[in-house]
Each structure stands twice: as C-alpha cells, then as structure tokens.
Design an enzyme around this catalytic site. Structure first.
Site, PDB file in Angstrom:
ATOM      1  N   GLY A 109       0.823  -1.215   0.000  1.00 29.65           N
ATOM      2  CA  GLY A 109       0.000   0.000   0.000  1.00 29.65           C
ATOM      3  C   GLY A 109       0.850   1.256   0.000  1.00 29.65           C
ATOM      4  N   GLY A 111       1.585   2.950  -2.641  1.00 29.11           N
ATOM      5  CA  GLY A 111       1.193   3.901  -3.677  1.00 29.11           C
ATOM      6  C   GLY A 111       1.746   3.586  -5.040  1.00 29.11           C
ATOM      7  N   SER A 112       1.718   2.303  -5.433  1.00 31.85           N
ATOM      8  CA  SER A 112       2.284   1.967  -6.741  1.00 31.85           C
ATOM      9  C   SER A 112       1.441   2.538  -7.875  1.00 31.85           C
ATOM     10  CB  SER A 112       2.433   0.460  -6.888  1.00 31.85           C
ATOM     11  OG  SER A 112       1.250  -0.184  -6.522  1.00 31.85           O
ATOM     12  N   SER A 113       0.114   2.622  -7.706  1.00 32.10           N
ATOM     13  CA  SER A 113      -0.706   3.121  -8.825  1.00 32.10           C
ATOM     14  C   SER A 113      -0.462   4.602  -9.081  1.00 32.10           C
ATOM     15  CB  SER A 113      -2.190   2.833  -8.613  1.00 32.10           C
ATOM     16  OG  SER A 113      -2.536   2.925  -7.283  1.00 32.10           O
ATOM     17  N   ALA A 115       2.331   6.264  -8.298  1.00 34.25           N
ATOM     18  CA  ALA A 115       3.707   6.429  -8.788  1.00 34.25           C
ATOM     19  C   ALA A 115       3.804   6.024 -10.261  1.00 34.25           C
ATOM     20  CB  ALA A 115       4.679   5.610  -7.940  1.00 34.25           C
ATOM     21  N   ASP A 156      -1.510  11.028  -2.922  1.00 33.29           N
ATOM     22  CA  ASP A 156      -0.417  10.139  -3.338  1.00 33.29           C
ATOM     23  C   ASP A 156       0.195  10.603  -4.666  1.00 33.29           C
ATOM     24  OD1 ASP A 156      -2.876   9.578  -4.495  1.00 33.29           O
ATOM     25  OD2 ASP A 156      -2.763   7.413  -4.208  1.00 33.29           O
TER      26      ASP A 156
HETATM   27  O1  PMV Z   1      -4.430   3.303   1.220  1.00 35.67           O
HETATM   28  P1  PMV Z   1      -3.617   4.447   0.725  1.00 35.67           P
HETATM   29  O2  PMV Z   1      -2.207   4.419   1.223  1.00 35.67           O
HETATM   30  O3  PMV Z   1      -3.716   4.637  -0.761  1.00 35.67           O
HETATM   31  O4  PMV Z   1      -4.234   5.774   1.396  1.00 35.67           O
HETATM   32  C1  PMV Z   1      -5.581   6.131   1.240  1.00 35.67           C
HETATM   33  C2  PMV Z   1      -5.840   7.448   1.909  1.00 35.67           C
HETATM   34  C3  PMV Z   1      -7.292   7.901   1.885  1.00 35.67           C
HETATM   35  O5  PMV Z   1      -7.353   9.176   2.520  1.00 35.67           O
HETATM   36  C4  PMV Z   1      -8.165   6.935   2.665  1.00 35.67           C
HETATM   37  C5  PMV Z   1      -7.836   8.011   0.470  1.00 35.67           C
HETATM   38  C6  PMV Z   1      -7.319   9.201  -0.318  1.00 35.67           C
HETATM   39  O6  PMV Z   1      -7.339   9.122  -1.549  1.00 35.67           O
HETATM   40  O7  PMV Z   1      -6.921  10.211   0.278  1.00 35.67           O
END
Ligand code: PMV
Length: 324
Positions: A109, A111-113, A115, A156
């Site tokens: 989790g 953030g590969s998508s 990046a 992200d």
């Molecule tokens: O699960 P991750 O690391 O992609 O984080 C999601 C964070 C959220 O606030 C729940 C969703 C978002 O897009 O901000």
C-alpha cells in the site's frame, strides 16, 4: 525527438489526515524512497505494448484507440488510461512500448498506482517534447486516477510528483512542501493487503448514516493535521507522537483500524515509541511509529515479535525525475 526515456517516481506514506482528506480536509504525506521506474519508448504502428512484471503483465498489447474502451487486466489500467489521457490532451498518435518496474511490493500500500501514473505522464511529456509543470502533471495524473478508481484525494499523486513532505488539500487545492528532514519512522506491515477504494466507500457509508458525528471526527483530524504541521516544522517529535496517537483513535472511531494494526501499534508502545498510527486507508497494510533513534532497533524487534514485517523506508524523498 528522443525515442526512449526512463523516469522514476517515489511511493508515499500518509503521516496525518487520511480519510478526512477525501472530504475537503488537509493531510500530510511524505514521499518514500521506494521508487517506481517507468521506461517509455516510441514505436512504429498504433499499439501500446506493456511490460509490468511486478503485476504479472508481460507483453500486453492493445490498440491505442481502444485504450479504456473495454475490460482490461487490472495491472494494465493506470498505464493505459494515463497514455490515453496524455495522447488525447496533445492530439498525439503513435505506437508506444512501456515497461514498469518497482523496487517495492505493490502489496504494502505504498502507492504503486499513483507512482506509475505520474511516471507515465512525466515520461510521455519528455519523450514527446511537451514540457509540463508539476501542476499540469498533477491534473493529468489525478484525472487518470479518478478515471480508473473513481475515488481518491490525490495526495499520493502529489507525493509522487513533488516528493518531500507535503501539506495537501483534496484535489490539489493546496500543495505546500514542508521544509523538514527525514523522519525517524519505523514502518510495520500487518501482512494483510487492504483495498483502499473499499475502505473509502465504507467510510462514505458511515458518513451518510452519521453525518454530524463524522463531521466532528473530521474536524478533530483537521486540527491534528494543522498541529502536526507545526510540530513537524519545529521537529517536536514528542508532540508529533502524541498527535499520531490521537489521529489513530479517531481513525479507529471511523472504523478503519483493525486488530492487527492495533496489535502492532501497541507493540511499539512497549519500547517507548513517541507515538504511532495506521498509515493510509487502514483495514490492514501498514502502521508507522515515530521513535527515538536509540530505541529504533528494539522497536523493530517488537514489531516482528508481534507478527508484523518491518519495512525499510526513507521519508522525504525526491519527487518524479528523469533517470536516463
Ligand atoms: O491506502 P492508501 O495508502 O492509498 O491511502 C488512502 C488514503 C485515503 O485518505 C483513505 C484516500 C485518499 O485518496 O486520500
């Protein structure tokens, strides 16, 4: 025109403000040195040829004009839609070969998508000679993320582009780089892969049914994010740790923590972490703990003893860049 370019973009960790940021509140995100590499080569013809071995895509071929038109394997979607959106924006017609390779597992989790999306847009801008500033890269990349998964704040995407540590408001309304150094964080993976869109929808349901209560939680999270920004800038780690604990309690109230996350977070308390919380959507994935340097090694041992996997992660890393 150059024919081939390689870029890389960092992954990320959410420090404060997850979920609330989907509802117009701020958050703080830091870029992490696990990088996604994207190679783009202009080819003859009118196909996209994709190699993404990390997600089991080897030699996927689709006509550029068909991108996004029909059901495609999951691992191809962000690249395909990023290419489609870029080509549409600039009226480009060309064949393309894309290869992606990450130095981290998409499981964590990190953030590969985002990046990969940012990497593709940046690489295309280089290879087709269409210089884009960070804001433009953001809008094309964020559109791509929304086209594919329909939901997300874009935090992200901003981390992958700007790098460093960022105070961010939904949809890029504010992107404020914070001049902080690397943070003394330890990251623990629960071993459970969580699905972010599912958790975001779960919070949306909870919000619909308990609007007043959830707005209050979001308001408190917003206060924590703003306090967190000040404490980060003054490097007040004790205060930051306390704020992390408070943020964690509120995330638990939103229903996105899990026994595994709580278990790892309480393990870090045994050895004197300043504080800790889940990072990202919750439901599994990773937790982070802020820790005095002399306690770092014993904290790692505690996380592993509690069934977690310690993941090496250097924060405050550089944003998207051309490699060659
Ligand atoms: O699960 P991750 O690391 O992609 O984080 C999601 C964070 C959220 O606030 C729940 C969703 C978002 O897009 O901000």
């Amino acid at each position: 025109m150059i024919k081939r370019v390689e870029v890389s973009a960092p992954s990320k960790l959410m420090l404060f403000g997850e979920h609330a940021v989907v509802y117009g509140r701020p958050c703080i995100v830091t870029a992490v040195d696990h990088r996604m590499r994207v190679m783009v080569e202009v080819t003859d013809g009118n196909n996209l040829e994709l190699y993404a071995p990390d997600v089991d895509i080897i030699g996927y071929i689709e006509r550029i004009s068909n991108l996004g038109r029909r059901e495609a394997p999951k691992g191809t979607r962000f690249v395909s839609i990023a290419v489609r959106n870029f080509f549409k924006s600039f009226g480009i017609k060309s064949g393309l070969k894309v290869e992606t390779k990450s130095d981290f597992s998409s499981e964590f989790g990190f953030g590969s998508s985002s990046a990969v999306t940012v990497g593709v847009i940046k690489a295309l801008s280089e290879v087709f000679g269409k210089p884009l500033d960070n804001k433009k890269i953001f809008s094309l990349s964020y559109k791509t993320i929304l086209d594919v998964q329909g939901i997300g704040s874009g935090f992200d995407v901003a981390a992958a582009i700007w790098g460093g540590t960022i105070y961010f408001i939904t949809g890029g309304k504010k992107v404020e780089p914070l001049p902080v150094g690397e943070l003394p964080l330890v990251v623990g993976y629960t071993g459970i892969k969580a699905d972010t869109p599912t958790l975001v929808r779960q919070v949306a349901d909870f919000y619909k049914k308990n609007k007043k209560q959830v707005e209050k939680i979001f308001d408190s999270i917003e206060d924590i994010v703003n306090e967190g920004k000040k404490s980060l800038l003054s490097r007040d780690y004790k205060k930051l740790g306390k704020l992390m604990d408070q943020n964690q309690k509120l995330l638990d109230k939103l229903g996105v923590s899990s026994p595994e996350l709580e278990n790892l977070i309480s393990a870090t308390k045994k050895v004197g972490a300043y504080g800790g919380k889940l990072s990202g959507a919750g439901g599994g994935d990773c937790m982070i703990a802020l820790v005095p340097s002399i306690k770092r090694e014993s904290l790692k041992v505690e996380i592993e003893k509690a069934g977690g996997k310690v993941i090496r992660a250097k924060t405050n890393s550089e944003g998207v860049r051309v490699e060659k």
